[in-house]
Design an enzyme around this catalytic site. Sequence first.
Site, PDB file in Angstrom:
ATOM      1  N   HIS A  20       0.831  -1.208   0.000  1.00 62.17           N
ATOM      2  CA  HIS A  20       0.000   0.000   0.000  1.00 62.17           C
ATOM      3  C   HIS A  20       0.866   1.260   0.000  1.00 62.17           C
ATOM      4  CE1 HIS A  20      -3.967  -2.009   1.139  1.00 62.17           C
ATOM      5  NE2 HIS A  20      -3.079  -2.995   1.091  1.00 62.17           N
ATOM      6  N   ASP A 123      -5.846   5.599   2.531  1.00 58.37           N
ATOM      7  CA  ASP A 123      -6.017   4.203   2.150  1.00 58.37           C
ATOM      8  C   ASP A 123      -7.390   3.670   2.567  1.00 58.37           C
ATOM      9  OD1 ASP A 123      -3.917   1.783   1.443  1.00 58.37           O
ATOM     10  OD2 ASP A 123      -5.625   1.104   2.646  1.00 58.37           O
TER      11      ASP A 123
END
Length: 484
Positions: A20, A123
């Site tokens: 990520h 995120d």
Amino acid sequence: MGEESRKLDVILFPFLAHGHMIPMLDIARLFVSRGAKATIITTTLNAPTVLKSIQNSQKLGAPIDLEIFPFSTRQVGLPEGVESFEQAIGLDMFGQFMAATDMLRSPLEQLLESRRPDCLVADMFLPWATDAAAKFDIPRLVFHGTSCFSLCAIEVLRLYPLNVPLSDDEVFFLPHLPGDIKLTRLQIPVEYRENFEGQFKRFMNRIGESEVKSYGVIVNSFYELEPAYADYYRNDLGRRAWHIGPVSLCNRNREEKAQRGIEAAVDEHDCVKWLDSKEPNSVIYICFGSMAIFSSAQLHEIAMALESSGQQFIWVVKGRGDIRENDQEWLPEGFEERMEGKGLIIRGWAPQVMILDHQAIAAFVTHCGWNSILEGISTGVSMVTWPLGAEQFFNEILVTEILKIGIPVGAKEWGKVGSVPLTVKQEAIEKAVRQIMAGEEAEEMRNRANRLKEMALRTVEEGGSSYSDLSSLIEELCSKSKGD
Ligand code: UDP
């Protein structure tokens, strides 16, 4: 570089996992390359991963700011020093890790209140970020880090749950999704199987709801790669989405390609020298992302398959702690001596994008993590797909059935992230490796992969669709902040 884009102030908050952080850093670089100001948030022990990319960007005259938040391990029962998802998964401490992650909301709100940026890109695993940003009237964009196809597949499973009991290998069609997409019950994440209730399912629902409330979604993909699903996501699922990828293409020179994420376990010059000694399209690259740790039994099967396939390879092997200490458990006796000059094992972190980009690499055995797939597409390699868990079985369908640039190794069952038991035998691996490296079908797949690579390269250049999507996002955020 527009006058208005120079004023844009973006804060980016990636989830604390390498799969990520890496693309989010690339997104930060894209914003600064277009004149915006970008700040990346991370925690103390994750700072080294972030710093390298920031330094590379700085060298190009495009500085990215860094904001470090403390990570509270003790209060939630995590051992000290555990600040990444990979570590927490290895200890089976998902709940505790997410509890510590939730505690980052408070420093985030303080930062948003004092800085008042124009936008927060956070995120998916930080679902509270939408409300945190809304408190200060700041638009929050979600970053999932997967394909649009998978985003659509997951959302239709969330909206239209499977209510009828299915046997494990019974085939069903994903409801409403274009393209008659078939799957078996075993291939979908457990939380979407019928009547499943649990902590993770509730968490996924929170993620879905926070996405709907957010300003929109940044997708690391490009429109031409999956147009039917990009349209479905926007028009049928009603998402405001900007497709700005492949973001890894912002890494232009060899140093940038080699230095993403953790420091590589191999000297990049040695690695390139090894690859330079090979013919074009003669080596297969095998890597299963940042999180998967294969059992010794499964590693042994891969080793046997690589040897019997007769192909040249680079194989990335990860373990907990020093993998070399367990060599005798998984490595066939004399394997490395026999493979000298023919195969290279990288124990630990590989400079993946640099390797994939080398002309010697023909194909990629991948776990179907989206970053890996998109990096493979951007470098024109065909693939052997070996999905393990998460949304990877959906990504496999995109690669093998929709884009037709890969063949499945035959993985049948979705598993939890982390440890990988023995599921695929030597014969199946050897067959897939041979098939992707030689023959007419392999040639056709490589040609298709090369065409996609050309499209990927074009889409991020001025006038390309990803370039334009980022321009419109920046323009929209600028006019919003000016109150237009
Ligand atoms: N990666 C790398 N070297 C490694 C393993 C992974 O550079 O040895 C990078 C890879 O290039 C990709 C990311 O880590 O950018 C992994 O993301 P992906 O979505 O493929 O899988 P995940 O690790 O999230 O399962």
